[in-house]
Structures are given as C-alpha cells and as structure tokens.
Design an enzyme around this catalytic site. Structure first.
Site, mmCIF file in Angstrom:
data_model
loop_
_atom_site.group_PDB
_atom_site.id
_atom_site.type_symbol
_atom_site.label_atom_id
_atom_site.label_comp_id
_atom_site.label_asym_id
_atom_site.label_seq_id
_atom_site.Cartn_x
_atom_site.Cartn_y
_atom_site.Cartn_z
ATOM 1 N N SER A 65 0.858 -1.199 0.000
ATOM 2 C CA SER A 65 0.000 0.000 0.000
ATOM 3 C C SER A 65 0.883 1.234 0.000
ATOM 4 O O SER A 65 2.110 1.124 0.072
ATOM 5 C CB SER A 65 -0.916 -0.001 1.220
ATOM 6 N N ASP B 158 6.101 -2.537 11.137
ATOM 7 C CA ASP B 158 5.669 -3.917 10.957
ATOM 8 C C ASP B 158 4.962 -4.418 12.220
ATOM 9 O O ASP B 158 5.443 -4.173 13.323
ATOM 10 C CB ASP B 158 6.908 -4.784 10.655
ATOM 11 N N LEU C 82 -0.246 -10.840 4.166
ATOM 12 C CA LEU C 82 -0.036 -11.017 2.724
ATOM 13 C C LEU C 82 -1.205 -11.832 2.207
ATOM 14 O O LEU C 82 -1.680 -12.743 2.891
ATOM 15 C CB LEU C 82 1.288 -11.745 2.474
ATOM 16 N N SER D 234 -11.243 -15.476 5.835
ATOM 17 C CA SER D 234 -11.613 -15.582 4.429
ATOM 18 C C SER D 234 -12.479 -16.815 4.190
ATOM 19 O O SER D 234 -12.330 -17.829 4.880
ATOM 20 C CB SER D 234 -10.321 -15.721 3.618
ATOM 21 N N TYR E 47 -1.536 -19.468 1.700
ATOM 22 C CA TYR E 47 -2.273 -18.281 2.171
ATOM 23 C C TYR E 47 -3.514 -18.709 2.963
ATOM 24 O O TYR E 47 -3.744 -18.258 4.087
ATOM 25 C CB TYR E 47 -2.696 -17.394 0.979
ATOM 26 N N LYS F 13 -4.832 -18.453 7.209
ATOM 27 C CA LYS F 13 -6.117 -17.991 7.766
ATOM 28 C C LYS F 13 -6.716 -19.067 8.683
ATOM 29 O O LYS F 13 -7.199 -18.763 9.778
ATOM 30 C CB LYS F 13 -7.106 -17.650 6.638
ATOM 31 N N ASP G 285 -9.290 -23.544 -8.641
ATOM 32 C CA ASP G 285 -10.572 -22.830 -8.576
ATOM 33 C C ASP G 285 -11.721 -23.786 -8.290
ATOM 34 O O ASP G 285 -11.829 -24.844 -8.916
ATOM 35 C CB ASP G 285 -10.872 -22.141 -9.924
HETATM 36 P P1 NAD Z 1 -4.080 -5.363 1.270
HETATM 37 O O1 NAD Z 1 -2.835 -6.025 0.851
HETATM 38 O O2 NAD Z 1 -4.623 -4.278 0.403
HETATM 39 O O3 NAD Z 1 -3.925 -4.785 2.758
HETATM 40 C C1 NAD Z 1 -3.107 -5.397 3.718
HETATM 41 C C2 NAD Z 1 -2.253 -4.292 4.345
HETATM 42 O O4 NAD Z 1 -1.434 -4.873 5.351
HETATM 43 C C3 NAD Z 1 -1.324 -3.612 3.346
HETATM 44 O O5 NAD Z 1 -1.472 -2.213 3.460
HETATM 45 C C4 NAD Z 1 0.084 -4.062 3.759
HETATM 46 O O6 NAD Z 1 1.033 -3.076 3.502
HETATM 47 C C5 NAD Z 1 -0.121 -4.339 5.233
HETATM 48 N N1 NAD Z 1 0.759 -5.347 5.828
HETATM 49 C C6 NAD Z 1 0.998 -6.615 5.414
HETATM 50 N N2 NAD Z 1 1.825 -7.241 6.271
HETATM 51 C C7 NAD Z 1 2.110 -6.361 7.257
HETATM 52 C C8 NAD Z 1 2.898 -6.410 8.432
HETATM 53 N N3 NAD Z 1 3.565 -7.513 8.768
HETATM 54 N N4 NAD Z 1 2.961 -5.316 9.210
HETATM 55 C C9 NAD Z 1 2.298 -4.192 8.881
HETATM 56 N N5 NAD Z 1 1.531 -4.077 7.780
HETATM 57 C C10 NAD Z 1 1.440 -5.147 6.979
HETATM 58 O O7 NAD Z 1 -5.178 -6.502 1.472
HETATM 59 P P2 NAD Z 1 -6.749 -6.371 1.683
HETATM 60 O O8 NAD Z 1 -7.415 -6.850 0.453
HETATM 61 O O9 NAD Z 1 -7.087 -5.052 2.228
HETATM 62 O O10 NAD Z 1 -6.944 -7.492 2.788
HETATM 63 C C11 NAD Z 1 -6.966 -7.191 4.163
HETATM 64 C C12 NAD Z 1 -7.078 -8.480 4.951
HETATM 65 O O11 NAD Z 1 -8.264 -9.164 4.548
HETATM 66 C C13 NAD Z 1 -5.941 -9.458 4.725
HETATM 67 O O12 NAD Z 1 -5.655 -10.105 5.937
HETATM 68 C C14 NAD Z 1 -6.505 -10.436 3.724
HETATM 69 O O13 NAD Z 1 -5.899 -11.692 3.813
HETATM 70 C C15 NAD Z 1 -7.956 -10.497 4.154
HETATM 71 N N6 NAD Z 1 -8.861 -10.905 3.085
HETATM 72 C C16 NAD Z 1 -8.807 -10.249 1.889
HETATM 73 C C17 NAD Z 1 -9.657 -10.661 0.850
HETATM 74 C C18 NAD Z 1 -9.590 -10.012 -0.501
HETATM 75 O O14 NAD Z 1 -10.024 -10.622 -1.467
HETATM 76 N N7 NAD Z 1 -9.095 -8.783 -0.623
HETATM 77 C C19 NAD Z 1 -10.553 -11.711 1.058
HETATM 78 C C20 NAD Z 1 -10.584 -12.355 2.298
HETATM 79 C C21 NAD Z 1 -9.713 -11.928 3.311
HETATM 80 C C1 WQD Z 2 -12.791 -14.854 -9.095
HETATM 81 C C2 WQD Z 2 -13.279 -15.627 -10.305
HETATM 82 C C3 WQD Z 2 -11.614 -16.980 -11.381
HETATM 83 C C4 WQD Z 2 -9.094 -13.740 -12.806
HETATM 84 C C5 WQD Z 2 -9.486 -15.244 -4.114
HETATM 85 C C6 WQD Z 2 -8.909 -16.000 -2.960
HETATM 86 C C7 WQD Z 2 -9.809 -15.922 -1.779
HETATM 87 C C8 WQD Z 2 -10.149 -14.468 -1.452
HETATM 88 C C9 WQD Z 2 -10.638 -13.725 -2.648
HETATM 89 C C10 WQD Z 2 -8.556 -13.718 0.163
HETATM 90 C C11 WQD Z 2 -12.733 -17.042 -10.364
HETATM 91 C C12 WQD Z 2 -12.101 -15.879 -12.289
HETATM 92 C C13 WQD Z 2 -10.106 -14.452 -12.206
HETATM 93 C C14 WQD Z 2 -8.979 -13.751 -14.219
HETATM 94 C C15 WQD Z 2 -10.932 -15.148 -14.321
HETATM 95 N N1 WQD Z 2 -9.001 -13.738 -1.014
HETATM 96 N N2 WQD Z 2 -11.007 -15.129 -12.952
HETATM 97 N N3 WQD Z 2 -9.927 -14.458 -14.921
HETATM 98 O O1 WQD Z 2 -10.150 -17.033 -6.600
HETATM 99 O O2 WQD Z 2 -12.557 -16.527 -5.944
HETATM 100 O O3 WQD Z 2 -10.725 -15.842 -4.472
HETATM 101 O O4 WQD Z 2 -9.716 -13.888 -3.729
HETATM 102 O O5 WQD Z 2 -8.886 -14.355 1.123
HETATM 103 O O6 WQD Z 2 -9.155 -16.537 -0.737
HETATM 104 O O7 WQD Z 2 -8.724 -17.345 -3.345
HETATM 105 O O8 WQD Z 2 -11.009 -14.643 -6.571
HETATM 106 O O9 WQD Z 2 -10.849 -12.703 -8.063
HETATM 107 O O10 WQD Z 2 -9.090 -14.512 -8.216
HETATM 108 O O11 WQD Z 2 -11.376 -14.995 -9.009
HETATM 109 O O12 WQD Z 2 -11.740 -15.758 -15.018
HETATM 110 O O13 WQD Z 2 -8.086 -13.162 -14.819
HETATM 111 O O14 WQD Z 2 -12.784 -14.962 -11.477
HETATM 112 O O15 WQD Z 2 -11.454 -18.167 -12.094
HETATM 113 O O16 WQD Z 2 -13.759 -17.835 -10.849
HETATM 114 P P1 WQD Z 2 -11.108 -16.138 -5.960
HETATM 115 P P2 WQD Z 2 -10.501 -14.142 -7.979
#
Ligand code: NAD
Ligand code: WQD
Length: 336
Positions: A36, A58, A83, A124, A149, A153, A296
């Site tokens: 970020s 961190d 991450l 997640s 990853y 979780k 997937d």
């Molecule tokens: P993101 O990468 O945009 O945000 C995570 C932030 O944490 C970043 O700003 C990064 O710089 C910071 N960070 C990472 N490791 C760190 C550390 N050791 N110390 C301090 N800062 C640190 O991700 P996001 O999409 O905002 O996701 C936030 C949380 O939600 C994550 O834990 C992610 O696993 C979880 N999550 C995300 C999704 C998704 O699809 N975006 C889905 C399910 C769960």
């Molecule tokens: C969505 C759909 C792809 C890219 C992941 C993590 C999950 C959570 C959210 C953190 C799927 C399809 C994608 C592309 C495509 N994150 N796709 N072409 O895989 O459902 O979930 O992010 O916790 O843990 O696994 O999300 O956005 O990667 O994919 O067709 O170029 O889009 O096959 O069906 P996903 P995604």
C-alpha cells in the site's frame, strides 16, 4: 473508542478506517506499506475530514506495538495486516507463514500484555475449502485450504480459538470475507495492485483502461448457469460497514469467540460480472475464454443470515454499484 487498525492503508483497511472515523471512532493505523502507499492516509483524511494517527512499521515489531499501546488507550483492534496473494503464497510459502502468523502472534501477545482483549480478525471464505454445498455456513467445519495463504487464515482462526479457550476474557470476532470488490464512492481509494493482477476485478480494470490487452475467463465448462465460475462478490464499503457492526456487537456482548460470513448470499458468474461491467460503464471488454485455473472451485457463496441476525448487517450495494465504483476509482486514479 480508539481502534488500532493493522494494515489500515490497504484495500479493505482503508475503507474500514473511513467508516470508523465517520462513526465517531478514533483510529490508529499500523502498516509497513508492503502492499500500500502512504498517500492513502491523506486520502482517508480528505474523505472523512478527520485525522488519523499513523505508525509506519511492521506488526511483527513487538517494541513498536508496545509503544503504540503505551502511547494510546486502545479499546479494540481490527487486524487486516497480512499477505494475501494466493498464487504467490504457493511460490513463497515461508514468507506467508512468517508474515501472517508471526504478526498475529506478536499482536495477540502485546494485546494480552496491555490488557486489550477485543479483536476483529480478517479471515476468508477460503477456510471452508471444498464442502458438500456451495452455500457456506459458519456451522460447517473448516475444510482443506487450497494454498499456504488459505492455511495461514485457518491456522490463525485456530490460534484465536486456543487463545480464547485459555483466556475467556477475550472478545474475538472472526469475519470470513467472500470476494470484496468495488471502491469508495469518492473514487479516492480502491484497489490497484502493481503488476499483473490475479483477482478478477483488478484484472478487468486493467483491460478496461487498456493497460492489459485482454481478460481470460478461466473456464467456461463448469456445471454452472453459463459454464463460468460463481462467487459471492461484496462491495468493499458494505464489507467495511460489517466491521463497525462487529465492533458494536462485541461492545454489548459477553467475551466469546464469534464467527461471521460477510457476503451477499448471491452467487454471480464471471460472465455475468463482465456483462454487468460493460453495461454500467458503457464500454466493451476484450475477453476470451481460456482453460480452468488450477485450484478454482466451480461455485461458492455465503449464507450471510448469521451476520444479519446477530450483527444486523447485510449488503446494500448491487453488482452494478460494484462495477461502477471500481471503474470510477481507476479512472480517477489514472487521471491523477
Ligand atoms: P491489502 O494487501 O490491500 O492490505 C493489507 C495491508 O497490510 C497492506 O497495506 C500491507 O502493507 C499491510 N501489511 C501486510 N503485512 C504487514 C505487516 N507484517 N505489518 C504491517 N503491515 C502489513 O489486502 P486487503 O485486500 O485489504 O486485505 C486485508 C485483509 O483481509 C488481509 O488479511 C486479507 O488476507 C484479508 N482478506 C482479503 C480478501 C480479498 O479478497 N481482498 C478476502 C478475504 C480476506
Ligand atoms: C474470481 C473468479 C476466477 C481472474 C481469491 C482468494 C480468496 C479471497 C478472494 C482472500 C474465479 C475468475 C479471475 C482472471 C478469471 N481472497 N477469474 N480471470 O479465486 O474466488 O478468491 O480472492 O482471502 O481466498 O482465493 O477470486 O478474483 O481470483 O477470481 O476468469 O483473470 O474470477 O477463475 O472464478 P477467488 P478471484
């Protein structure tokens, strides 16, 4: 109330910080900016017209965490830092385990030492793995995760359960997010990863803005309505609001460990999202159908009824809103 937000400069964290400030919370952020940018802080302040206290560092840095808890009376923590790239976690698993597990352990130790026992954790839907039904309910056992990853979780959920069993004065809320997309209505904050994105919406945005030539839809031979995969997409602002509800719920509830799905409850196919994006933004996306992506699942979506019943939370934004707001953000971001 003062809330420490780890990873508050990230995609979901920044939107949640805006909601916290809009709802009268004071916010302290710790972020090491590994995924970020620092400018997010001033954008949050512009959106909310409120100040944020930012510590660049961190979460694994115990000394810094102690300083934060000494300098501030922290009433609760929302722990986003981690991450999150599934594919990358397969290539560099040790970094994922080191970062995600260590940061959580350090944070929990300092919380316990500082007598701050209210945490909301970003989990997640990936922890469900493969289930008999695509509609994931919190009563299902955690399944086999498909990546390091996802494993972090599941491991953190278990760590939190063990912590609660040993210290039942903790209030722990585990939120299992489905697929967050969209962006803040201001267009100032959203998700714009560096390089080639793995996730669908960031990829669509790069194709829509001609940074990438073409979207490949991974598989059109699944047993779904149109052959493409089905997911539960959730607007990041709805998701952010879920955290406010979780804090409010924790505030009035007894110490316990609570787990909620945060999703819309509706499955949407990749083809449907592409069509909706084209329609609402009045453009054509260059796309082709390709092979299935390894790992997937054909279909999954949330049963969000527990969050509605206990938190009073449900999604409000439509798929069209998500597509419109994502595009608005990227156009603004690129124009700046
Ligand atoms: P993101 O990468 O945009 O945000 C995570 C932030 O944490 C970043 O700003 C990064 O710089 C910071 N960070 C990472 N490791 C760190 C550390 N050791 N110390 C301090 N800062 C640190 O991700 P996001 O999409 O905002 O996701 C936030 C949380 O939600 C994550 O834990 C992610 O696993 C979880 N999550 C995300 C999704 C998704 O699809 N975006 C889905 C399910 C769960
Ligand atoms: C969505 C759909 C792809 C890219 C992941 C993590 C999950 C959570 C959210 C953190 C799927 C399809 C994608 C592309 C495509 N994150 N796709 N072409 O895989 O459902 O979930 O992010 O916790 O843990 O696994 O999300 O956005 O990667 O994919 O067709 O170029 O889009 O096959 O069906 P996903 P995604």
């Amino acid at each position: 109330m003062k809330i420490l937000v780890t990873g508050g400069c990230g995609f979901i964290g920044s939107h949640t910080v805006c909601e916290l400030l809009d709802n009268g919370y004071e916010v302290v952020i710790i972020d090491n900016l590994c995924n970020s940018k620092k400018e997010v802080i001033s954008k949050i302040e512009t959106i909310t017209n409120k100040k944020v206290l930012f510590y660049e560092g961190d979460v694994r840095d115990k000394e810094l965490l102690h300083k934060i808890f000494q300098d501030n009376t922290i009433d609760g923590v929302i722990h986003f830092a981690g991450l999150k790239a599934v594919g990358e976690s397969v290539k560099i698993p040790l970094s994922y385990y080191r970062n995600n597990i260590d940061s959580t352990l350090t944070l929990l130790e300092v919380m316990q030492e500082s007598n701050c026992k209210n945490i909301v954790f970003s989990s997640s839907a990936t922890v469900y793995g493969i289930q008999e039904s695509p509609k994931y309910v919190e009563t299902m056992e955690r399944g086999k995760t498909s990546s390091p990853y996802g494993e972090t979780k599941a491991m953190i959920e278990k760590i939190l359960e063990d912590l609660y069993a040993s210290d039942p004065t903790f209030k722990i809320t585990i939120l299992r997010y489905f697929n967050p997309i969209g962006a803040h209505k201001s267009g100032l904050i959203g998700e714009n990863p560096n390089g080639i994105p793995n996730n669908l919406m960031p990829y669509i945005l790069k194709v829509a803005t001609h940074e990438l030539p073409e979207l490949t839809i991974f598989g059109n031979d699944y047993d779904t309505i149109d052959g493409t995969c089905i997911r539960d997409y959730i607007h990041v602002v709805d998701l952010a609001k879920g955290h406010i509800k979780a804090l409010e719920h924790a505030h009035k509830s007894n110490p316990n460990i609570y787990t909620y799905n945060l999703g819309s409850g509706h499955g949407v196919s990749v083809a449907e999202i592409v069509t909706a994006f084209e329609k609402v933004n009045k453009l054509k996306l260059n796309y082709k159908f390709g092979a299935r992506r390894e790992g997937d699942l054909p279909e999954f979506y949330a049963d969000p009824s527990k969050a509605l019943k206990e938190l009073g939370w449900k999604t409000e934004e439509t798929l069209e809103d998500m597509c419109k707001d994502s595009y608005h953000f990227i156009i603004k971001e690129k124009g700046e």
